[in-house]
Design an enzyme around this catalytic site. Structure first.
Site, PDB file in Angstrom:
ATOM      1  N   GLU A 156       0.842  -1.196   0.000  1.00  0.00           N
ATOM      2  CA  GLU A 156       0.000   0.000   0.000  1.00  0.00           C
ATOM      3  C   GLU A 156       0.879   1.249   0.000  1.00  0.00           C
ATOM      4  O   GLU A 156       1.834   1.340   0.767  1.00  0.00           O
ATOM      5  CB  GLU A 156      -0.910  -0.006   1.231  1.00  0.00           C
ATOM      6  CG  GLU A 156      -1.578   1.308   1.574  1.00  0.00           C
ATOM      7  CD  GLU A 156      -2.434   1.859   0.453  1.00  0.00           C
ATOM      8  OE1 GLU A 156      -2.410   3.082   0.259  1.00  0.00           O
ATOM      9  OE2 GLU A 156      -3.126   1.071  -0.232  1.00  0.00           O
TER      10      GLU A 156
ATOM     11  N   ARG B 129     -17.867   2.990   4.737  1.00  0.00           N
ATOM     12  CA  ARG B 129     -16.729   2.412   4.005  1.00  0.00           C
ATOM     13  C   ARG B 129     -15.580   2.053   4.955  1.00  0.00           C
ATOM     14  O   ARG B 129     -14.938   1.013   4.802  1.00  0.00           O
ATOM     15  CB  ARG B 129     -16.245   3.410   2.941  1.00  0.00           C
ATOM     16  CG  ARG B 129     -15.086   2.908   2.105  1.00  0.00           C
ATOM     17  CD  ARG B 129     -14.707   3.931   1.054  1.00  0.00           C
ATOM     18  NE  ARG B 129     -15.721   4.040   0.010  1.00  0.00           N
ATOM     19  CZ  ARG B 129     -15.745   3.271  -1.079  1.00  0.00           C
ATOM     20  NH1 ARG B 129     -14.832   2.339  -1.267  1.00  0.00           N
ATOM     21  NH2 ARG B 129     -16.683   3.441  -1.975  1.00  0.00           N
TER      22      ARG B 129
ATOM     23  N   TYR C  35     -29.085   7.904   3.462  1.00  0.00           N
ATOM     24  CA  TYR C  35     -29.476   6.678   4.157  1.00  0.00           C
ATOM     25  C   TYR C  35     -28.757   6.613   5.501  1.00  0.00           C
ATOM     26  O   TYR C  35     -27.728   7.263   5.705  1.00  0.00           O
ATOM     27  CB  TYR C  35     -29.156   5.427   3.323  1.00  0.00           C
ATOM     28  CG  TYR C  35     -27.775   5.348   2.723  1.00  0.00           C
ATOM     29  CD1 TYR C  35     -26.676   4.941   3.477  1.00  0.00           C
ATOM     30  CD2 TYR C  35     -27.565   5.655   1.381  1.00  0.00           C
ATOM     31  CE1 TYR C  35     -25.421   4.845   2.913  1.00  0.00           C
ATOM     32  CE2 TYR C  35     -26.311   5.566   0.800  1.00  0.00           C
ATOM     33  CZ  TYR C  35     -25.245   5.162   1.572  1.00  0.00           C
ATOM     34  OH  TYR C  35     -23.990   5.079   1.005  1.00  0.00           O
TER      35      TYR C  35
ATOM     36  N   ASP D  55     -11.152  -1.105  -9.294  1.00  0.00           N
ATOM     37  CA  ASP D  55     -11.136   0.133 -10.059  1.00  0.00           C
ATOM     38  C   ASP D  55      -9.962   0.232 -11.018  1.00  0.00           C
ATOM     39  O   ASP D  55     -10.016   0.993 -11.989  1.00  0.00           O
ATOM     40  CB  ASP D  55     -11.111   1.339  -9.110  1.00  0.00           C
ATOM     41  CG  ASP D  55     -12.465   1.642  -8.497  1.00  0.00           C
ATOM     42  OD1 ASP D  55     -13.464   1.041  -8.940  1.00  0.00           O
ATOM     43  OD2 ASP D  55     -12.537   2.467  -7.573  1.00  0.00           O
TER      44      ASP D  55
END
Length: 394
Positions: free
Chosen positions: A34, A108, A217, A294
């Site tokens: 990462e 998330r 939401y 992605d």
């Protein structure tokens, strides 16, 4: 396991961690690299269809994922001009029976945390931060990932799960910068007590208006509401996470009904993103290197499937690498062949939904209302079957 036998994964987001977990379920070791100095996710809420829960179970985190989700009752489409419901999809017993799993919303960061915890606890997964992969070399037997200015990292394969601006894709596909959609999204999370009482619905609610829409939401056990508002303002260049004042957000929504505008007024700490995607491509694989999430198929948010598609990719990748004696290069090609058309359909449908459901005006919007309100609940389940009913993982 020798370093040369592990699988390298560029990117420690949802897709990269899901790939590591899926590979571990098949007894395949991985090293996640990462670029950030710590592992985490920015952003707010995301929606999870039944296909996501199928993936959670395959990744070994089904129980933990279900525990942190908020299960909503409806997908609700509102007319932001007339202030009335156009249609809704019930997410109760008939939906769950048809697709075998629920529909939910999560933060998330909470989802990433579930995957990260599972990765940290698994002996076949190593995590390394401050390690941006800038490119790769391969010799037919191994891949050497270039990490900054340091020594190359060696592995049996490299999976590019490094997102929209993927360096791995840059070398593998070479298609330049992403396509700028011209749509600007603003995100906020507010305490539930600040959400207008008459809008505290247990639903993923979309207010659709001319060149704009609003989504809200509940999240995190109803402690907060997620607000996502998008304005088709022909933004010319990518922006990610820039703080903006509420006055800037409100400018794109002065023409919608008062109740929809009132939602925006309650938002705090707004941040903006200019949405981007790419054209679907077949070039996902180069020898021992492949793309995922992605990096392979960036899509607009309008089908709420970005994270779901990345997790499906992860499960499919592991299945493909473990099949037929484990020939790695053939496995990567098999993975690509199983995923390209499904993800391309989601990419292109996401664009179309933005144009024809989220943002139309005048007769275009009136036609949307007539077509969508005419469907029965059974017909809506039939319409969603291609997405939620089967994904090639079983």
């Amino acid at each position: 396991m020798p370093d040369r036998d592990r699988i390298l994964i560029a990117g420690g987001g949802i897709g990269g961690l899901a790939a590591a977990l899926a590979l571990a379920q098949k007894n395949l070791a991985s090293l996640v690299l990462e670029k950030a100095s710590q592992l985490g996710e920015i952003g707010a809420g995301i929606q999870l269809g039944p296909n996501a829960f199928r993936c959670f179970d395959r990744l070994g985190v089904g129980e933990a994922a279900r525990a942190m989700a908020v299960y909503i009752d409806q997908l609700r489409l509102m007319d932001a001009m007339a202030d009335g419901e156009i249609m809704h999809v019930d997410l109760g017993d008939a939906f769950r029976t048809r697709f075998g799993n629920p529909y939910a919303v999560v933060h998330r960061g909470d989802l990433h945390g579930v995957l990260l915890k599972a990765c940290r606890e698994h002996p076949l997964i190593e995590l390394r931060v401050s390690s941006e992969i800038t490119g790769y070399d391969q010799d037919g037997k191994t891949v050497a990932a270039k990490v900054g200015t340091g020594e190359p990292v060696i592995g049996a394969a490299l999976i590019g799960a490094d997102g929209l601006w993927s360096n791995v894709r840059g070398q593998l596909v070479g298609d330049g910068a992403p396509r700028v959609s011209g749509h600007t999204t603003y995100r906020s999370v507010i305490p539930t007590r600040q959400m207008p009482e008459d809008l505290r619905w247990n639903a993923a609610t979309l207010w659709a208006g001319p060149k704009c829409h609003i989504v809200h939401y509940p999240l995190s056990g109803w402690k907060v509401f997620n607000l996502v508002v998008t304005y088709h303002n022909d933004a010319p260049e990518p922006v990610a996470g820039k703080p903006v004042p509420v006055e800037e957000v409100r400018r794109g929504f002065a023409h919608v009904c008062e109740r929809a505008q009132n939602i925006i007024r309650h938002g705090i700490d707004w941040r903006m993103w200019v949405l981007c995607d790419r054209e679907p491509v077949n070039e996902w694989v180069d020898g021992r290197v492949a793309l995922l999430g992605d990096a392979a198929h960036p899509m607009l948010q309008y089908m709420a499937q970005g994270a779901c598609m990345a997790m499906e990719d992860a499960v499919c990748l592991a299945d493909s690498l473990a099949r037929d004696g484990g020939d790695l290069r053939e496995g990567l090609l098999h993975y690509r062949d199983r995923r390209v058309l499904r993800t391309a359909r989601v990419q292109l449908t996401s664009r179309a939904i933005g144009d024809h459901v989220y943002h139309p005006d005048g007769p275009h919007a009136a036609l949307r209302n007539v077509i969508m309100s005419a469907k029965s609940q059974a017909e809506w389940l039939d319409a969603l079957d291609w997405l939620y009913g089967g994904n090639g993982l079983d």
